[in-house]
Scaffold this active site. Structure first.
Site, short mmCIF file in Angstrom:
data_model
loop_
_atom_site.label_atom_id
_atom_site.label_comp_id
_atom_site.label_asym_id
_atom_site.label_seq_id
_atom_site.Cartn_x
_atom_site.Cartn_y
_atom_site.Cartn_z
CB CYS A 169 2.89 2.63 -10.60
SG CYS A 169 1.12 2.84 -10.90
CG HIS A 309 4.77 -2.85 -8.12
ND1 HIS A 309 4.85 -1.48 -8.02
CD2 HIS A 309 3.63 -3.10 -8.81
CE1 HIS A 309 3.82 -0.92 -8.62
NE2 HIS A 309 3.06 -1.89 -9.12
CD GLU A 320 6.96 -7.33 -7.36
OE1 GLU A 320 7.77 -6.59 -6.77
OE2 GLU A 320 5.73 -7.25 -7.22
CE LYS A 341 2.33 -0.67 -4.92
NZ LYS A 341 3.75 -1.04 -4.77
CG HIS A 346 -0.68 1.01 -6.27
ND1 HIS A 346 0.37 1.91 -6.31
CD2 HIS A 346 -0.64 0.34 -7.46
CE1 HIS A 346 1.01 1.78 -7.45
NE2 HIS A 346 0.42 0.84 -8.18
CG PHE A 405 -0.99 1.25 -15.86
CD1 PHE A 405 -0.79 -0.09 -15.52
CD2 PHE A 405 -2.23 1.80 -15.59
CE1 PHE A 405 -1.80 -0.84 -14.95
CE2 PHE A 405 -3.25 1.06 -15.02
CZ PHE A 405 -3.04 -0.27 -14.69
#
Length: 418
Positions: A169, A309, A320, A341, A346, A405
């Protein structure tokens, strides 16, 4: 004199808005593009919602031959690249093709086509031995993530450094960061950079269902993506592409280009911890931020806006928040920080580049987009996330962060340059 990379053009294909103008209008209005999945029958899935792009390749200039050859995500990238090049104003004129590069990111590549072709060759999974004669002629391209950069290189005639970045990502941030490095290091004078993804497919949705990473708020899709909200329950899958044209700064100014911003800093770090888990304290993301700021020769207090994010999972949003506090100190409480998002979902590898386009437009307009659906703040997420409504706010220095990830943590700093 130190070489610098500047952005002279942007293009975007996003849920709810194809083209930078439509995309920005949607974001600043706080509209969400999430709905029930229409690209396949999601009956039986835990998460049956997504942020889809209403996309007609023919309407955007892709002929039947190219459409047959290109997977959906590559089509998105081609359209976004064409807009970015037009927006940049003939950046390739007079530039030798050996000095033109491409840097494109994707996390899951040709998943859409692979899923579809497997269903055809196996009769929907009924046959263990598949019928290879039923496979479409271009199916092999879906196996190669390099197809994305190869197609864009052919589109622009690039014969310089061409690469595909696949870091989960953070791919979209990393692709642009590596493109800027190529310009700074003198490997290219123009780089077409960005990312694309089309992961709204049965196999991809099933994979995220299995780990319960996606939202199951199927009865209220418009409010399902709720980053930083106490009641968030996972991210909403999205799709799309964004492309930025990066040029060497002095050359861009000599040709009279509109310099939209400078790609001032970039860094990425791994957490060497867990494939999907995150350490709460966010040390690695914080280090990526401070390293990117050092690269940009900027201090924490210079940051005017943080593009988060903000995936909407419980652990990511808290991780975050703590990382930004660790990196920016007390300034973290004074700077607006938002997650788009909440509106476009996403889109895995593509989202970092889509968010960078949003950052460029925030700098252009003096407006930061909101975090939609943020109605009940999580007390452990206690920064200024600009809930629901866009805000007028002059932005000279932007920080955009990503988490992926595999433990990838990335940060990009944009500024107005000299």
């Amino acid at each position: 004199m130190k070489r610098e990379a500047v952005v002279t053009g942007v293009g975007v294909v996003a849920p709810g808005g194809i083209g930078a103008a439509a995309f920005w209008d949607m974001l600043t209005a706080g509209r969400t593009a999430t709905r029930g999945i229409t690209l396949f029958d999601p009956a039986g899935y835990r998460s049956r919602i997504a942020a889809e792009v209403d996309f007609d390749p023919a309407a955007h200039g892709l002929d039947e031959q190219r459409t047959a050859r290109m997977d959906r995500y590559v089509q998105f990238a081609a359209v976004a690249a064409a807009e970015a090049l037009a927006d940049s104003g003939a950046p390739l004129a007079g530039v030798p093709p050996w000095r033109v590069g491409v840097s494109m990111g994707t996390a899951v590549g040709g998943t859409t086509r692979l899923d579809r072709e497997y269903a055809v060759t196996s009769r929907g999974g009924a046959d263990w031995v598949v019928d290879h004669t039923a496979t479409a002629p271009h199916s092999h391209l879906a196996l190669m993530p390099s197809t994305l950069s190869g197609e864009i290189a052919e589109l622009v005639g690039a014969r310089g450094p061409v690469r595909t970045v696949s870091t989960g990502c953070t791919s979209g941030l990393d692709a642009v960061g590596y493109a800027a490095q190529a310009v700074e290091d003198g490997l290219a004078d123009v780089v077409v950079a960005g990312a694309a993804e089309s992961p709204i497919s049965p196999i991809a949705m099933a994979c995220f269902d299995a780990i319960k990473a996606t939202s199951d708020s199927n009865d209220d899709p418009g409010r399902a993506s709720r980053p930083f909200d106490r009641h968030r329950n996972g991210f909403v899958m999205g799709e799309g592409a964004a492309v930025l044209v990066l040029e060497e700064a002095s050359a861009a100014r000599r040709r009279g280009a509109r310099v939209r911003c400078r790609v001032a800093g970039f860094a990425n770090h791994g957490n060497a911890f867990h494939m999907t888990g995150l350490r709460r304290e966010g040390t690695e993301m914080a280090r990526a931020v401070t390293t990117a700021l050092d690269h940009a020769r900027r201090s924490a207090t210079d940051v005017d806006y943080v593009n988060a994010h903000g995936s909407g999972t419980v652990q990511n949003d808290r991780h975050e928040t703590d990382a930004v506090k660790r990196a920016l100190g007390e300034h973290a409480r004074r700077v607006p920080m938002t997650s788009i998002k909440s509106m476009v979902g996403h889109s895995l590898g593509a989202i970092g580049s889509i968010e960078l386009v949003a950052c460029v437009l925030a700098m252009d307009t003096g407006v930061v987009p909101p975090t939609a659906n943020l109605a009940t703040p999580d007390p452990e997420c206690d920064l200024d996330y600009v809930p629901v409504t866009a805000r007028e706010h002059r932005t000279d220095v932007v920080l955009s962060v990503g988490s992926g990830f595999g433990g990838f943590q990335s940060a990009v700093v944009l500024d107005r340059g000299e």
